[in-house]
Design an enzyme around this catalytic site. Structure first.
Site, mmCIF file in Angstrom:
data_model
loop_
_atom_site.group_PDB
_atom_site.id
_atom_site.type_symbol
_atom_site.label_atom_id
_atom_site.label_comp_id
_atom_site.label_asym_id
_atom_site.label_seq_id
_atom_site.Cartn_x
_atom_site.Cartn_y
_atom_site.Cartn_z
ATOM 1 N N GLY A 175 0.765 -0.944 0.133
ATOM 2 C CA GLY A 175 -0.301 -0.457 0.198
ATOM 3 C C GLY A 175 1.021 1.095 -0.467
ATOM 4 O O GLY A 175 1.502 1.352 0.190
ATOM 5 N N LEU B 131 1.970 2.949 2.775
ATOM 6 C CA LEU B 131 3.467 3.443 3.374
ATOM 7 C C LEU B 131 4.818 2.193 3.133
ATOM 8 O O LEU B 131 5.667 2.450 2.890
ATOM 9 C CB LEU B 131 2.993 3.148 4.992
ATOM 10 C CG LEU B 131 3.689 2.777 5.690
ATOM 11 C CD1 LEU B 131 4.449 4.564 6.247
ATOM 12 C CD2 LEU B 131 3.528 2.846 7.634
ATOM 13 N N LYS C 156 -3.630 -3.309 5.945
ATOM 14 C CA LYS C 156 -4.141 -1.976 7.524
ATOM 15 C C LYS C 156 -4.746 -3.259 8.301
ATOM 16 O O LYS C 156 -4.630 -4.572 8.361
ATOM 17 C CB LYS C 156 -5.308 -1.737 6.772
ATOM 18 C CG LYS C 156 -4.584 -0.810 5.282
ATOM 19 C CD LYS C 156 -4.473 0.670 5.993
ATOM 20 C CE LYS C 156 -4.523 1.938 5.753
ATOM 21 N NZ LYS C 156 -5.061 2.022 3.955
ATOM 22 N N ALA D 97 1.942 9.468 2.702
ATOM 23 C CA ALA D 97 1.574 8.464 1.790
ATOM 24 C C ALA D 97 0.818 8.148 0.954
ATOM 25 O O ALA D 97 -0.437 8.328 1.273
ATOM 26 C CB ALA D 97 3.131 7.389 2.001
ATOM 27 N N LYS E 171 -0.357 9.252 18.013
ATOM 28 C CA LYS E 171 -0.600 9.407 16.874
ATOM 29 C C LYS E 171 -1.939 8.914 16.614
ATOM 30 O O LYS E 171 -2.569 9.344 15.496
ATOM 31 C CB LYS E 171 -0.064 7.537 16.244
ATOM 32 C CG LYS E 171 -0.016 7.663 15.275
ATOM 33 C CD LYS E 171 0.172 8.640 13.741
ATOM 34 C CE LYS E 171 -0.162 8.345 12.734
ATOM 35 N NZ LYS E 171 0.202 6.674 11.964
ATOM 36 N N ASN F 242 -4.856 10.778 14.770
ATOM 37 C CA ASN F 242 -5.443 10.002 13.392
ATOM 38 C C ASN F 242 -6.630 10.351 13.622
ATOM 39 O O ASN F 242 -7.883 10.137 13.504
ATOM 40 C CB ASN F 242 -5.402 8.775 13.437
ATOM 41 C CG ASN F 242 -3.766 8.349 12.570
ATOM 42 O OD1 ASN F 242 -3.488 7.715 13.129
ATOM 43 N ND2 ASN F 242 -3.777 8.545 11.485
ATOM 44 N N ASN G 148 -8.632 11.368 10.137
ATOM 45 C CA ASN G 148 -8.635 10.667 9.121
ATOM 46 C C ASN G 148 -10.271 10.536 9.226
ATOM 47 O O ASN G 148 -10.794 10.597 7.530
ATOM 48 C CB ASN G 148 -8.141 9.247 9.740
ATOM 49 C CG ASN G 148 -6.618 9.291 9.387
ATOM 50 O OD1 ASN G 148 -6.244 9.965 9.610
ATOM 51 N ND2 ASN G 148 -6.461 8.018 9.602
ATOM 52 N N SER H 34 -5.287 10.973 3.165
ATOM 53 C CA SER H 34 -5.572 10.454 4.698
ATOM 54 C C SER H 34 -5.680 8.827 3.637
ATOM 55 O O SER H 34 -5.999 8.544 2.996
ATOM 56 C CB SER H 34 -6.058 10.628 5.176
ATOM 57 O OG SER H 34 -7.310 10.404 5.520
ATOM 58 N N SER H 35 -5.317 8.459 5.138
ATOM 59 C CA SER H 35 -4.926 6.276 4.672
ATOM 60 C C SER H 35 -5.976 6.448 4.228
ATOM 61 O O SER H 35 -6.810 5.561 3.439
ATOM 62 C CB SER H 35 -4.825 5.735 5.830
ATOM 63 O OG SER H 35 -4.928 5.863 6.875
HETATM 64 O O1 PAF Z 1 -3.046 7.515 8.236
HETATM 65 C C1 PAF Z 1 -2.489 9.353 7.706
HETATM 66 O O2 PAF Z 1 -2.897 9.342 6.754
HETATM 67 C C2 PAF Z 1 -1.353 9.442 8.401
HETATM 68 O O3 PAF Z 1 -1.376 8.422 9.938
HETATM 69 C C3 PAF Z 1 -1.533 10.617 8.756
HETATM 70 C C4 PAF Z 1 -0.443 11.241 9.381
HETATM 71 C C5 PAF Z 1 -3.145 10.735 8.691
HETATM 72 C C6 PAF Z 1 -1.404 11.315 7.009
HETATM 73 O O4 PAF Z 1 -2.003 11.454 6.358
#
Ligand code: PAF
Length: 316
Positions: free
Chosen positions: A15, A17, A84, A136, A195, A199, A203, A264-265
């Protein structure tokens, strides 16, 4: 060649990351890098075409060894687990051919839902967590766009032998040499929650608003929800006795700025019609809040909204 015991490395899950880490490690010489993908067609494509990293206007190409068959790779020194969190239960048993007692697994999932799955998996080697704010974006199979720099923290989930501790220090050194700011933390759960709070604030809102991270800062309503959701989660963390860093809202805003153009992811998952990590992020905060008897109405609202989005495409 560097003096290191990390000779063979596999990245599980190409993916966003996973591809970013693979391209970073491909810059190094000495290590044998593999990508393991559950999708054999995509693995064949990656093996044939390699990986591409987009950084602004700059494109870099990296040949890579990729397969869907863990037996083909065999035992490795380091597994970077980048699938994931909803896929973890299914993925972990299939990884056994990669392990010896000395193999170190580094898990990169967002949220906290993966922790119990990892603890329950009883893997032969040591398990450590990686917490990163690197951005990413997967543009296509094997093609990743750098979405913003960010620090990475590593630390063990539970007990670890002196050999495993040494191996984790070597991993941090490897990442630093590959250009990723990385450090080993004595109590990784603090970083996991720091973290998680970020998120929680970014997110779900980007998925609901269908916008890049930075756009949340231009939208007063989204910003108010971000603040409220992060503060609810911070109260949960403090009630659990987790020594989270001060100013969690300011930190979330700073990550939003640093990854402003990133998708975002969670939004990437929604756009790709995949199950998101909402259960392990806002859903986990909600569950913990309920257990502690704390209110979390904004997390409940964000959780329900993303579940609603998922229902629209997962049921189809
Ligand atoms: O999940 C994500 O996308 C990343 O953790 C973050 C840091 C919010 C950057 O998009």
């Amino acid at each position: 060649m560097r003096d290191t015991s990390l000779q063979r490395v596999v990245i599980v899950g190409p993916g966003a990351l996973g591809c970013l880490l693979a391209t970073s490690l491909c810059r190094m010489t000495g290590e044998e890098i593999w990508v393991l993908d559950h999708d054999s067609q995509r693995a064949a494509l990656l093996q044939h075409s390699g990986l591409t990293l987009e950084r602004g206007d700059h494109l870099e190409h990296f040949p890579i060894q990729a397969t869907a068959d863990p037996q083909r790779i065999g035992p490795v020194d380091l597994v970077l687990l980048c699938v994931k969190s909803p896929a973890l239960g299914q993925t972990l048993p299939s990884l056994l051919p990669l392990f010896t007692k000395k193999t170190l697994l580094l898990a990169w999932q967002n949220g906290i839902a993966h922790l119990s799955v990892l603890l329950g998996a009883k893997l032969p080697g040591a398990v450590a967590l990686a917490v990163t704010s690197l951005g990413a974006h997967l543009v296509g199979p094997g093609r990743v766009r750098f979405g913003g720099a960010g620090a990475t923290s590593l630390g063990f989930l539970g007990e670890a032998s002196p050999e495993a501790r040494l191996a984790l220090q070597e991993v941090a050194e490897l990442f630093r040499l590959a250009g990723l700011a990385t450090q080993v933390e004595p109590d990784i759960m603090v970083q996991v929650w720091n973290k998680l709070l970020v998120n929680v604030g970014i997110n779900a809102l980007t998925a609901i608003q269908n916008c890049e991270n930075g756009r949340l800062l231009e939208n007063g309503e989204a910003l108010a929800l971000m603040r409220a959701a992060v503060l609810e989660a911070a109260s949960v963390a403090r009630a659990k006795g987790i020594a989270i860093a001060p100013e969690p809202v300011a930190r979330t805003i700073a990550v939003c700025k640093a990854t402003a153009s990133n998708i975002s992811s969670m939004l990437q998952d929604v756009r790709g019609n995949r199950q998101t990590e909402i259960e392990g992020i806002n859903g986990a905060v909600l569950a913990e809040a309920r257990q502690l008897g704390l209110p979390a109405p904004v997390n409940a609202k964000l959780f329900a909204a993303v579940k609603g989005l998922e229902k629209g495409y997962l049921a189809a």
